[in-house]
Design an enzyme around this catalytic site. Sequence first.
Site, short mmCIF file in Angstrom:
data_model
loop_
_atom_site.label_atom_id
_atom_site.label_comp_id
_atom_site.label_asym_id
_atom_site.label_seq_id
_atom_site.Cartn_x
_atom_site.Cartn_y
_atom_site.Cartn_z
CE LYS A 129 -11.60 -0.88 4.34
NZ LYS A 129 -10.37 -0.62 3.57
C1 LIG Z 1 -9.37 -1.53 3.21
C2 LIG Z 1 -8.48 -1.19 2.07
C3 LIG Z 1 -7.61 -2.15 1.48
C4 LIG Z 1 -7.46 -3.56 2.02
O1 LIG Z 1 -8.56 -4.39 1.80
P1 LIG Z 1 -8.77 -5.71 2.66
O2 LIG Z 1 -10.10 -6.20 2.31
O3 LIG Z 1 -8.65 -5.30 4.10
O4 LIG Z 1 -7.67 -6.66 2.26
C5 LIG Z 1 -6.85 -1.75 0.39
N1 LIG Z 1 -6.91 -0.50 -0.09
C6 LIG Z 1 -7.72 0.43 0.44
C7 LIG Z 1 -7.71 1.81 -0.14
C8 LIG Z 1 -8.54 0.12 1.53
O5 LIG Z 1 -9.34 1.08 2.06
#
Ligand SMILES: *Cc1c(COP(=O)(O)O)cnc(C)c1O
Length: 533
Positions: A129
């Site tokens: 993120k």
């Molecule tokens: C947010 C997140 C995801 C999922 O990603 P999306 O864009 O919501 O599909 C997967 N793995 C981790 C570690 C995350 O923080």
Amino acid sequence: MVANGTAPRPSAATHTLSQRYLSTRGDDVDFSFEDAVLKGLASDGGLYIPEEIPAAEGWESWKDLSFTELAFKVMSLYISPSEIPAEDLKDIIAKSYSTFRSPETTPLVHLKDNLWLLELFHGPTFAFKDVALQFLGNLFEYFLVRRNEGKTGTDRHHLTVVGATSGDTGSAAIYGLRGKKDVSVFILHPKGRVSPIQEAQMTTVLDANVHNIAVRGTFDDCQDIVKALFADPEINSTHKLGAVNSINFARILAQVVYYFHSYFALAKTNPSFSIGDKVRFAVPTGNFGDVLAGYFAHRMGLPVEKFVVATNENDILDRFFKTGRYEKKAPTTAVEDAGVKETLSPAMDILVSSNFERLLWFLAYEFAESAGMDDEWNKKQAGQEVKQWLGDLKTKGGFGPVYQDMITSARRNFESERVTDAQTVDTIKAYYNELGYVLDPHTAVGVAASDRSIKKADAAVPHISLSTAHPAKFAGAVELALKDEEGFNFEEKVLPAEFVGLDKRERRVKEVECTWEAVREFVRAKVSEELGA
Ligand SMILES: *Cc1c(COP(=O)(O)O)cnc(C)c1O
């Protein structure tokens, strides 16, 4: 000197390239990128998408660009220079990725045979993120500083970002917004219910504009409080509330870049792979933001044979790609089991995927095009369909099956796999034992899906599996999988130096009652303190 904030801003009309944004629900059209970013959610309840997905003409020539140079190429196609001049955009990008620990920003590592892992966790909070939120934080600051040029005191546009987190989003948002001018950030987490590392990451950030709130309640309570604040006319009359959840289009945009970057990295290290050949991407998926960015890259021109959408046991997307129905609960699920299931990959524990609405719009648009009407009609039609479906999702808990042509079209680009907790643990074990590589549980869901896809797909197609978090962030699941393996020691094999001693650093966090009014009072008090200072 510019006295009143009407700094010269070239109008869109003076430039030929002008990317505008519209809402997936059809009522809101013709927005600038800046509006789309600062508003987050359209006022008809839809999500912003660009009017056109731009073609990346001559993308093959981008192969030797650095991550930031590539980011500039990609983003320039979505952000008109009349909105952000090229030099400013370059500065924002450079600043955003200077915080990453890897020189390649998002390095690609070879696991085995035709499987590669795209490590997206080299940013400040060790999860993917960061790629989006480091950029979004700088973008917010850029827009606000520009709006506030020459303004003082209460005339200044001050953004109050409020969000709820079960862990990952909150820490990435805090690191993205810490110390930014004209922004305050309030992140609510359920007290005692986020992992110790995540709690430490969030609460040890001591910048004056960062406020951690520990709510005496659950994650759902935190989300309800945030919703109540956004719906409260009183705070909305005095504060400009902003959101950083994954519906913000700038987050999708930032993520498009690493699909191109990893494709080129593959071509550089793999002599049997040439630019123009197809790859498969396997993506651990929750809110569908990460994999949607891949779909954008593909629509821009990147040769992708298939995206493998990997879900955990919260499998609404897997069920959609298999049946064409999008339903909160599977027809076979008992009513009492219909909520979100807690799994070993908590950042993917969702009931519905917020960004899936964007894919639905593109599928509905393509379907409308087949009727042979004009483009304006096709866009309206797509918006109408999406509005109807999302309405049914809200009132009836689901919709579908959607038109067969839409399902066929979705399956041309996507395949899906559902991975259980037991399979997640087995995958972590297997990769540790075979290769000595420690996967975090989210990444393991994607790798398990890759393993299945490799067995089914053309043997020549390379797989790039996205690694979304560093294993140290999810110590519980990793220890569960590896505690009995010979020679495994978490501190030695997994823990990064940055996490050592984190739990002993000074913290700042406010504990509050589980009521939205209590949170509102705290937000008010802190914002006025900051503005007074
Ligand atoms: C947010 C997140 C995801 C999922 O990603 P999306 O864009 O919501 O599909 C997967 N793995 C981790 C570690 C995350 O923080």
